[in-house]
Motif scaffolding. Structure first.
Motif, PDB file in Angstrom:
ATOM      1  N   LEU B   9      45.708 -13.623   5.348  1.00  0.00           N
ATOM      2  CA  LEU B   9      46.333 -14.641   4.505  1.00  0.00           C
ATOM      3  C   LEU B   9      46.865 -15.786   5.366  1.00  0.00           C
ATOM      4  O   LEU B   9      46.668 -16.968   5.062  1.00  0.00           O
ATOM      5  N   GLU B  10      47.536 -15.416   6.489  1.00  0.00           N
ATOM      6  CA  GLU B  10      48.088 -16.433   7.384  1.00  0.00           C
ATOM      7  C   GLU B  10      46.987 -17.343   7.926  1.00  0.00           C
ATOM      8  O   GLU B  10      47.101 -18.575   7.875  1.00  0.00           O
ATOM      9  N   ARG B  11      45.897 -16.707   8.409  1.00  0.00           N
ATOM     10  CA  ARG B  11      44.805 -17.498   8.984  1.00  0.00           C
ATOM     11  C   ARG B  11      44.173 -18.417   7.939  1.00  0.00           C
ATOM     12  O   ARG B  11      43.905 -19.587   8.219  1.00  0.00           O
ATOM     13  N   THR B  12      43.937 -17.864   6.743  1.00  0.00           N
ATOM     14  CA  THR B  12      43.329 -18.668   5.682  1.00  0.00           C
ATOM     15  C   THR B  12      44.194 -19.879   5.359  1.00  0.00           C
ATOM     16  O   THR B  12      43.703 -21.019   5.271  1.00  0.00           O
ATOM     17  N   LEU B  13      45.497 -19.642   5.183  1.00  0.00           N
ATOM     18  CA  LEU B  13      46.392 -20.738   4.826  1.00  0.00           C
ATOM     19  C   LEU B  13      46.425 -21.807   5.913  1.00  0.00           C
ATOM     20  O   LEU B  13      46.353 -23.007   5.634  1.00  0.00           O
ATOM     21  N   LYS B  14      46.510 -21.366   7.177  1.00  0.00           N
ATOM     22  CA  LYS B  14      46.556 -22.324   8.280  1.00  0.00           C
ATOM     23  C   LYS B  14      45.278 -23.181   8.302  1.00  0.00           C
ATOM     24  O   LYS B  14      45.331 -24.381   8.532  1.00  0.00           O
ATOM     25  N   ARG B  15      44.132 -22.504   8.059  1.00  0.00           N
ATOM     26  CA  ARG B  15      42.871 -23.221   8.085  1.00  0.00           C
ATOM     27  C   ARG B  15      42.813 -24.270   6.968  1.00  0.00           C
ATOM     28  O   ARG B  15      42.441 -25.415   7.186  1.00  0.00           O
ATOM     29  N   LEU B  16      43.216 -23.863   5.757  1.00  0.00           N
ATOM     30  CA  LEU B  16      43.155 -24.773   4.617  1.00  0.00           C
ATOM     31  C   LEU B  16      44.098 -25.956   4.808  1.00  0.00           C
ATOM     32  O   LEU B  16      43.769 -27.091   4.458  1.00  0.00           O
ATOM     33  N   ILE B  17      45.274 -25.701   5.384  1.00  0.00           N
ATOM     34  CA  ILE B  17      46.212 -26.805   5.629  1.00  0.00           C
ATOM     35  C   ILE B  17      45.612 -27.772   6.641  1.00  0.00           C
ATOM     36  O   ILE B  17      45.649 -28.986   6.464  1.00  0.00           O
ATOM     37  N   ARG B  18      45.012 -27.207   7.714  1.00  0.00           N
ATOM     38  CA  ARG B  18      44.432 -28.052   8.756  1.00  0.00           C
ATOM     39  C   ARG B  18      43.335 -28.933   8.177  1.00  0.00           C
ATOM     40  O   ARG B  18      43.239 -30.114   8.495  1.00  0.00           O
ATOM     41  N   ARG B  19      42.519 -28.324   7.301  1.00  0.00           N
ATOM     42  CA  ARG B  19      41.413 -29.081   6.708  1.00  0.00           C
ATOM     43  C   ARG B  19      41.878 -29.998   5.591  1.00  0.00           C
ATOM     44  O   ARG B  19      41.099 -30.781   5.063  1.00  0.00           O
ATOM     45  N   GLY B  20      43.148 -29.899   5.180  1.00  0.00           N
ATOM     46  CA  GLY B  20      43.637 -30.701   4.073  1.00  0.00           C
ATOM     47  C   GLY B  20      42.953 -30.363   2.758  1.00  0.00           C
ATOM     48  O   GLY B  20      42.812 -31.204   1.873  1.00  0.00           O
ATOM     49  N   ALA B  21      42.534 -29.100   2.598  1.00  0.00           N
ATOM     50  CA  ALA B  21      41.793 -28.687   1.405  1.00  0.00           C
ATOM     51  C   ALA B  21      42.789 -28.282   0.320  1.00  0.00           C
ATOM     52  O   ALA B  21      43.117 -27.115   0.157  1.00  0.00           O
ATOM     53  N   SER B  22      43.277 -29.286  -0.426  1.00  0.00           N
ATOM     54  CA  SER B  22      44.402 -29.014  -1.317  1.00  0.00           C
ATOM     55  C   SER B  22      44.045 -28.085  -2.476  1.00  0.00           C
ATOM     56  O   SER B  22      44.815 -27.206  -2.830  1.00  0.00           O
TER      57      SER B  22
END
Lengths: 458, 458
Positions: B9-22
């Motif tokens: 969950l942590e990795r997924t969230l960090k990745r989505l935030i980095r990509r700006g995938a709202s």
């Protein structure tokens, strides 16, 4: 550690037993809370315990008192009773507690008691016996309240009234299908506050947190705590509901584990209960002490090597207990702070800033106590006619010693802070870093730093 | 220490935030449990935290996530938000949690937020602020379910449906009289399973365990645990009901206190949260280290005195780290075992047998490691041409040294076991016996025993 109220109760009971005043004894016992009496049991001799149990109302209450005592105290008490009495009392104890009690007894006694128990209760206990006592399966209660998804809220309330006596703690209605697979959960409050004709399937929350029976009890407690659950359902791999771990068990687990953690940290594992015997305790501690002894031999070799250098100037070697004492404490503090931060999930990606702050604390305190050490050394040796070796002035030697102390303490704080992470990466319990292994590692490195720097600078 | 599920969950969230995938971020956040998100918060940077909160559904859910995080993490996050946003979120947090959060913030921010809160909620929080945050009054919830004694079960159920939304956790109906004095308690289950026309007065249990608002939170947790209560009522000295401490708070307290106990034992009191700063941490540790330093100076004096005797035979002095290491560990183990036995109420009248068993463990292990020490000493020095002093044979000297080690370890185990009781009688926290003070006391006595016996026997 007793409250005044409990101290008074203990004294009163002891006096009444001594005087053989059976009627007043019965009265006092009837008015006291079963939980208080259970808590006090280990404060009485075996003979007094039997008297207390004998005069404590009916068997249901006797069982409540025994179940409220610490598990090993309760098991010893039941073992001392005639077998048929013990079985009669055990019938009133919840199956998960009965299972724990039997596991604390000698196998022979446990088997005999189990054989004499009534069929249904025996089955429940034997089912629990299949699981390790520190897992979800070992602490779960097989008495949960599960209903078919097609029942209505009104029917569920009728059903709840019917099973009334069997279940001590009903928090949730578990909703299952025909083959007892867990589908969802309805709280008692939802049941009462909804329209009577709503079906459980409509009412239930299907996002449900459950555990498998071999899940570690500490993990179950964490889950209950994190998700705010009053009961955690235990399901097998086909999602069939096997039992529930209730919040009172969770609280017991948390208290138990807190005590266990502290004992394990000190390398004194299972020594809370005393009947284990000193030989067993000594044997389980021996490996830890052996590691410390090996470290001690290395320390002795270090000291012997450097001592020949300092032989003409004994006060330096004399400071070894000073250095070891301060480095040991600051290293332990670093290890403890880091371990606890890891345990409560505080470190996150912030390992290095956290270690660095421990090093800085070590440096600050190292400078403080190094200066103190140098000052004491200076005062102590001011009267000596023979100066320090290497032609240093006494002031220079004092400063050098103080700096060596500061370096040793900074190193100790840093190593202490790093050890829990190193242990964790090596799949060793990080809590051990704050115990004997951590202590000897910190001691040796601090000693080496102190002696090596001392021998270079002096 | 994250489970694989949380790591993912942590990795997924960090990745989505980095990509700006709202949009995907919103979806993942919506599916995750608020408790998991709260637990993970400290693993994210401040910037990432703001993003997570921004995309996490509505304000109620945002508040749930923040309330699920560790208190200081949550407080820092709220402080970083614009004031009006922080107030909006705070309205959704239970009053006891909101009060704790405000107490973790700077006084200025807390005052400003409090002023902007709605009237009723502000009053609730201000009422809680009157009590110390680690007391029953500080952790109680003012939202309890209390009804007049003359109401019937049927009326009570109607009332329960009415207040539905305000109260998260209703376990008990508290029965009060006209002036809100607590008379008794009815469980939700009794309410549902009784005849509708029964009055609460007839139904209630009047034997009720309650606490006063200034009772220590640890004591409240013990009471809830001992009596198996889901909520402990808090009453003033006129027996007026002020609030309830619910089982989820009890679990939080138990976890908090377990961590605090371990840190306090190590003399690193309040260092779990990092923002306190290293200077403050160093200052709070300094007194403990000063005690250790004084002990170290005494140790240095001892060693300097005896060293002159042993000057011709350095290996004896070299063994000091060996003796201190082993004695320190066995003393710590004795102190830890005794402290934990005291805490769980195991000692009762059995203090002396318990201390004696620790001494015996010390003696057993002392003989074992003394023999080891003697053996190593013998091997080490077998090549020396100059024999030991006083005309002893090398074998005799080795035996004498081993016996001195055994005596020091036995003494250390006994002193360690006695310290918690001595501390308790002197009204000092017994847990400190397993910390720095205990360590230096054990070290000094073991060192004295070793050197004194060594100087007599050698």
């Amino acid at each position: 550690m007793l409250t005044p109220k409990l101290q008074m109760l203990e004294r009163t009971l002891k006096r009444l037993i001594r005087r053989g005043a059976s009627q007043p004894l019965e009265n006092v016992l009837a008015k006291a809370h079963a939980a208080d009496l259970g808590y006090l049991l280990p404060h009485f001799t075996n003979n007094e315990q039997s008297q207390l149990i004998a005069y404590a109302g009916d068997d249901e209450r006797r069982a409540q008192i025994i179940a409220a005592a610490e598990i090993d105290v309760a098991a010893r008490l039941l073992e001392a009773l005639p077998r048929d009495r013990a079985v009669e009392l055990l019938q009133y104890v919840a199956p998960d507690d009965a299972s724990d009690l039997l596991q604390q007894m000698s196998e022979e006694v446990a088997d005999e008691l189990l054989q004499r128990m009534r069929g249904e209760e025996r089955d429940e206990v034997e089912e629990l016996h299949r699981y390790d006592s520190e897992t979800a399966g070992g602490i779960m209660s097989p008495r949960f309240f599960a209903l078919n998804r097609d029942m209505t809220a009104a029917q569920a309330i009728v059903e709840l009234q019917r099973v009334h006596d069997e279940m001590e703690m009903v928090f949730y209605v578990y909703v299952v299908n025909e083959v007892e697979q867990l589908l969802g959960v309805v709280s008692l409050r939802q049941l009462v506050t909804t329209k009577p004709e709503t079906t459980l399937f409509e009412l239930m929350t299907s996002e449900i947190v459950s555990v498998e029976p071999d899940e570690d009890q500490e993990e179950v407690a964490k889950i209950a705590s994190r998700y705010g659950l009053l009961a955690v359902p235990v399901v097998d791999d086909a999602n069939k509901l096997l039992g529930i771990v209730t919040v009172d068990d969770v609280i017991d687990v948390l208290r138990e584990e807190a005590t266990e953690d502290i004992l394990r940290m000190a390398g004194a594992g299972d020594e809370l209960a005393e009947q284990e015997g000193v030989l067993k305790a000594a044997l389980s501690r021996a490996p830890w002490l052996l590691i410390v002894a090996v470290g001690g031999v290395v320390g002795a070799a270090l000291l012997a090597t450097y001592s020949t250098r300092f032989a003409s100037f004994i006060p330096i070697v004399s400071l070894v207990p000073f250095v070891l004492g301060l480095s040991g404490v600051i290293g332990l503090q670093g290890a403890t702070v880091m371990t606890q931060r890891m345990l409560v999930g505080r470190l996150g990606g912030r390992l290095w800033p956290s270690v660095l702050s421990q090093s800085v604390i070590g440096l600050l305190l190292g400078v403080l106590f190094g200066a103190l050490c140098g000052l004491i050394f200076w005062i102590w040796n001011a009267h000596l006619s023979a100066g320090p070796p290497n032609g240093l002035s006494l002031l220079g030697a004092s400063a050098a010693l103080g700096a060596a102390v500061a370096a040793a303490m900074t190193l100790a704080a840093t190593v202490g802070a790093l050890l829990p992470t190193v242990f964790h990466r090596g799949r060793v319990d990080p809590a051990l870093a704050a115990g004997p292994i951590g202590a000897i590692a910190v001691d040796l490195l601090a000693l080496l730093a102190f002696l090596a720097l001392g021998s270079v600078w002096l």
